[in-house]
Design an enzyme around this catalytic site. Structure first.
Site, short mmCIF file in Angstrom:
data_model
loop_
_atom_site.label_atom_id
_atom_site.label_comp_id
_atom_site.label_asym_id
_atom_site.label_seq_id
_atom_site.Cartn_x
_atom_site.Cartn_y
_atom_site.Cartn_z
N SER A 171 0.86 -1.19 0.00
CA SER A 171 0.00 0.00 0.00
C SER A 171 0.89 1.24 0.00
O SER A 171 1.98 1.23 -0.58
CB SER A 171 -0.94 -0.03 1.20
OG SER A 171 -1.79 1.09 1.20
N SER A 172 0.47 2.28 0.67
CA SER A 172 1.23 3.54 0.71
C SER A 172 0.62 4.44 1.76
O SER A 172 -0.58 4.35 2.06
CB SER A 172 1.17 4.23 -0.66
OG SER A 172 1.64 5.56 -0.58
N TYR A 185 -4.52 7.72 -7.19
CA TYR A 185 -3.52 6.83 -6.59
C TYR A 185 -3.85 6.53 -5.13
O TYR A 185 -3.83 5.37 -4.70
CB TYR A 185 -2.13 7.45 -6.71
CG TYR A 185 -1.04 6.59 -6.12
CD1 TYR A 185 -0.65 5.40 -6.74
CD2 TYR A 185 -0.38 6.95 -4.94
CE1 TYR A 185 0.34 4.60 -6.20
CE2 TYR A 185 0.61 6.16 -4.39
CZ TYR A 185 0.97 4.98 -5.03
OH TYR A 185 1.95 4.18 -4.49
#
Length: 301
Positions: A171-172, A185
């Site tokens: 993930s981020s 995003y």
């Protein structure tokens, strides 16, 4: 109470432990494995004894993937298979799994098991709200969200049936910090985290499922971000406990740029270490989690 044997016989477990290769005998699939975080994950898992299916997308990655695979085989005595498969194409994930099965199935029994899946392949492009197009929305969601779904569907028949499997989704911090320009995003990564929790329940008797959430990492993707975006990140980097640069320890380019950037990005191997931890036997009681892999950049997850 005796400790259950989730996958291997006692003798195999002992052999893996004494060899210093806790993932010996395991098969791992890493998408986006040719460079950056993906390549670092491949190196870490190979060091621990796992055989690898290294997924990559473009023709331009063929040579570097082949070199990575050859290096890992010679250095660690593992088996590798490089597979070109576009995770944004509906046929790509199934092609990757079928190719892996054809290569790694036992020659007599036909047995094939996937022990570890790292959903790492991803694409990004920052766009202000007013400039978002259906085409860019579809491109990012196809690779970052639909790709992992289709890969997991294709892999389902071959996952362990005793909770020994390990699924890790990349993930981020963008999933939760609301960075300007990351409507698409950030949304894809939030979706991946939601999928992680759902899969943790659906696959509870087969595998643990977790995500990790990197912040800035010294990769080509981060290097290609705009000066405006990096300026936006600076206050977050300045407050992250582990992103302070250390002269004489950190790479000189990050020490020299510290005043401008606010600190240093992660090294790819630092992310790979967290991912590998979640692939270990010792992580058996961790599932459905988003695990910090960002040096404290995002501390409230």
């Amino acid at each position: 109470m005796s400790r259950p044997d989730y996958r291997r016989t006692a003798s195999t477990n002992l052999k893996a432990a004494t060899s210093g290769k806790p993932l010996q005998g395991k098969l791992a699939i890493v998408t986006g494995g040719s460079r950056g975080i993906g390549a670092a994950i491949c190196r870490n898992l190979a060091e621990k004894g796992a055989s690898l299916v290294i997924g990559y997308t473009s023709d331009s990655s063929s040579d570097i993937t082949a070199k990575l695979a050859s290096s890992l085989e010679s250095s660690h005595g593992i088996n590798t298979l490089s597979v070109q498969a576009d995770m944004g194409n509906p046929n790509g994930p199934a092609h990757l799994i079928t190719t892996a099965k054809n290569h790694f199935s036992h020659p007599r029994s036909g047995k094939f098991q996937i022990d570890i899946i790292i959903n790492n392949a991803g694409v990004a492009k920052d766009m202000p709200l007013g400039e978002i197009t259906p085409e860019e929305f579809t491109r990012q969601y196809a690779v970052n969200v639909l790709g992992p779904i289709l890969l997991m569907q294709a892999a389902l028949p071959y996952l362990p049936t005793n909770r020994s499997g390990r699924i890790v989704n990349l993930s981020s911090v963008s999933s939760s910090l609301g960075f300007v320009g990351q409507t698409i995003y950030g949304g894809t990564k939030a979706a991946l985290e939601a999928m992680t929790r759902t899969w943790a329940r659906e696959l509870a008797e087969r595998a643990t499922v977790n995500s990790v959430n990197p912040g800035p990492v010294a990769t080509e993707m981060y290097g290609g971000t705009s000066e405006a975006f990096q300026k936006h990140l600076k206050p977050f980097i300045q407050s992250a406990p582990l992103q302070k640069v250390r002269a004489g320890i950190d790479e000189e380019r990050f020490v020299e740029d510290a005043d401008n950037a606010g600190g240093r990005p992660a090294y790819d191997y630092e992310i790979a270490g967290v991912v590998a931890m979640l692939c270990s036997e010792d992580s058996a009681w961790c599932t459905g989690s988003v695990v910090c892999a960002n040096g404290g950049f995002r501390m409230s997850t």
